[in-house]
Design an enzyme around this catalytic site. Sequence first.
Site, short mmCIF file in Angstrom:
data_model
loop_
_atom_site.label_atom_id
_atom_site.label_comp_id
_atom_site.label_asym_id
_atom_site.label_seq_id
_atom_site.Cartn_x
_atom_site.Cartn_y
_atom_site.Cartn_z
N ARG A 218 6.68 3.39 -10.51
CA ARG A 218 5.85 4.50 -10.02
C ARG A 218 6.70 5.77 -9.84
NH1 ARG A 218 2.10 2.35 -5.36
NH2 ARG A 218 1.18 4.40 -5.66
N LYS B 198 -0.96 4.52 -9.70
CA LYS B 198 -1.09 3.69 -8.49
C LYS B 198 -0.41 2.33 -8.75
CE LYS B 198 -3.17 6.63 -5.86
NZ LYS B 198 -2.48 7.16 -4.69
N GLY C 15 4.11 1.96 -2.11
CA GLY C 15 4.43 3.37 -2.38
C GLY C 15 4.52 4.17 -1.09
N ARG D 268 2.41 4.55 9.54
CA ARG D 268 2.83 5.72 10.33
C ARG D 268 3.12 5.33 11.78
NH1 ARG D 268 0.07 7.19 5.99
NH2 ARG D 268 0.26 9.27 5.09
N GLN E 277 1.29 11.18 0.52
CA GLN E 277 2.63 10.61 0.54
C GLN E 277 3.69 11.69 0.31
OE1 GLN E 277 2.61 7.27 -2.16
NE2 GLN E 277 1.18 6.13 -0.90
N ARG F 189 -6.14 -3.82 -5.09
CA ARG F 189 -7.49 -3.21 -5.10
C ARG F 189 -8.29 -3.61 -6.35
NH1 ARG F 189 -7.41 -0.76 -0.32
NH2 ARG F 189 -5.54 0.40 0.21
N SER G 250 -2.72 3.03 6.23
CA SER G 250 -1.99 4.31 6.36
C SER G 250 -1.54 4.52 7.80
CB SER G 250 -2.90 5.48 5.95
OG SER G 250 -3.16 5.43 4.57
N ASP H 227 -8.50 5.60 -3.18
CA ASP H 227 -8.25 4.16 -3.25
C ASP H 227 -9.52 3.36 -3.53
OD1 ASP H 227 -5.56 4.56 -2.80
OD2 ASP H 227 -5.72 4.31 -0.65
C1 S3P Z 1 -1.55 6.88 1.25
C2 S3P Z 1 -1.85 7.91 0.41
C3 S3P Z 1 -2.50 7.76 -0.89
C4 S3P Z 1 -3.13 6.37 -1.05
C5 S3P Z 1 -2.25 5.28 -0.55
C6 S3P Z 1 -1.91 5.49 0.92
C7 S3P Z 1 -0.88 7.18 2.53
O1 S3P Z 1 -1.56 7.95 -1.91
O2 S3P Z 1 -3.48 6.13 -2.40
O3 S3P Z 1 -2.89 4.01 -0.68
O4 S3P Z 1 -0.90 6.32 3.45
O5 S3P Z 1 -0.34 8.29 2.66
P1 S3P Z 1 -1.21 9.45 -2.44
O6 S3P Z 1 -0.81 10.20 -1.25
O7 S3P Z 1 -0.08 9.32 -3.40
O8 S3P Z 1 -2.48 9.94 -3.07
#
Ligand code: S3P
Length: 421
Positions: free
Chosen positions: A113, A333, A85, A18, A159, A379, A14, A306
């Site tokens: 998705r 997911k 995603g 970013r 997200q 995962r 994450s 996760d």
């Molecule tokens: C993430 C947010 C999560 C997580 C994904 C990474 C992120 O998803 O499952 O692996 O980096 O913002 P959601 O925000 O859809 O729950």
Amino acid sequence: MSAPLEIRVPGDKSLSHRALIFAALASGRSRVRDILESADVNSTAGVLRALGVPVPPLGRDISIDGSGARALTAPSIDLDCGNSGTTTRLMAGVAAGCDFRSRFIGDSSLSRRPMKRVARPLAAMGARVELQLGDGLPMVISGGTLKPIAWSSETASAQIKSAILLAGIVGGVDVEVTEPSRSRDHTERMLRALGASVEVDGTRVRVAALRGALSPLDIRVPADPSSAAFLIALAVLATDSPVSVPNVCLNPTRIGFFDMLRTMGGFVRIDAGPDQGGEPTGTIIGSHSELSAITVGEAQVPSMIDELPLLACIASRARGTTEIGGAEELRVKESDRIATVVSNLRAIGASADERPDGLTVEGSQKPLRGRVTTHGDHRIAMAFGILGALPGNEIEIDDPACVAVSYPAFWDDVARAKARR
Ligand code: S3P
């Protein structure tokens, strides 16, 4: 306890996404060390390159010259988000603030998705968002002039939240997002560190339109708690192999799994270390312990979303029946993780049942044998890989290479932990 084996796991996924996005939007040269070098983060790097940002090949110490939040340029190719995603939804927010057309595509899993969850708020801000198949990808965004928004999200999702916050930053408007419960807050922390005005009040976040530019970052990305979770789980389940994972991101919105493992009776110790890149970090140590079943409810889900496939696999070795509920997000997911976990647990001889919003797993000590179908979900491969690493179990994973999405050296690290026994 014998001296733990130290295993360093790669940078947080994450934070890595970013770091690249904010380096691109900042004005000046950013430095990013220890970024996760994986397929998902490469997807974000590729999308940013297509938007004119000079992102070098990923490496241990990279510099990125950002030209400011409004300096991205129209892509001449589709924005290929691969399996990621996070790339798609965060970059959808960025694209909504840009006055050109972007077309997002991805692999077959990502294309299925749901994207309406970001399309709706971005359209409400004034972007034109076209979902060519109703939901999912391809998604075409023509952005530009946006208006401020106060959005109430039905789902606790970092997200969705981040897409709206990024649209506000790039589009130059105030934004507010309220969630049903708090999702991971890396975007807020990073934005604040780069000079944006961020106000957090419980589950509501407000980010004001930028007055000046975002400052460049200088970040050393801490290790990923979601990757550390696999090695700690192995240490707890295996009989004589304590493991310590140093320098892990200990953001409170990310470490619910370790608390849950402790509640099950697992030996898990966390030694706090210094803050790094605006995030708390520390060392996590796990050691063998007998586990009992637990119940996971909606309130606990976001901080371990996760890790739930792994928790379900661990539950197959615990005493009693574990119930996981309030986790319908698992169905959207990288695979339908409720269906995938249950069918694979059954395929290897464990007892598990689906619920609409979660699953039930009955623990036992019988050897688990069979073949796991990952549906390309990293995962799932890793969670069942941990069960397969336990003495007496024989588990074949159909697509072990899919771990490249988040943890390319996973199998090597598991082999090191096993060699110690
Ligand atoms: C993430 C947010 C999560 C997580 C994904 C990474 C992120 O998803 O499952 O692996 O980096 O913002 P959601 O925000 O859809 O729950």
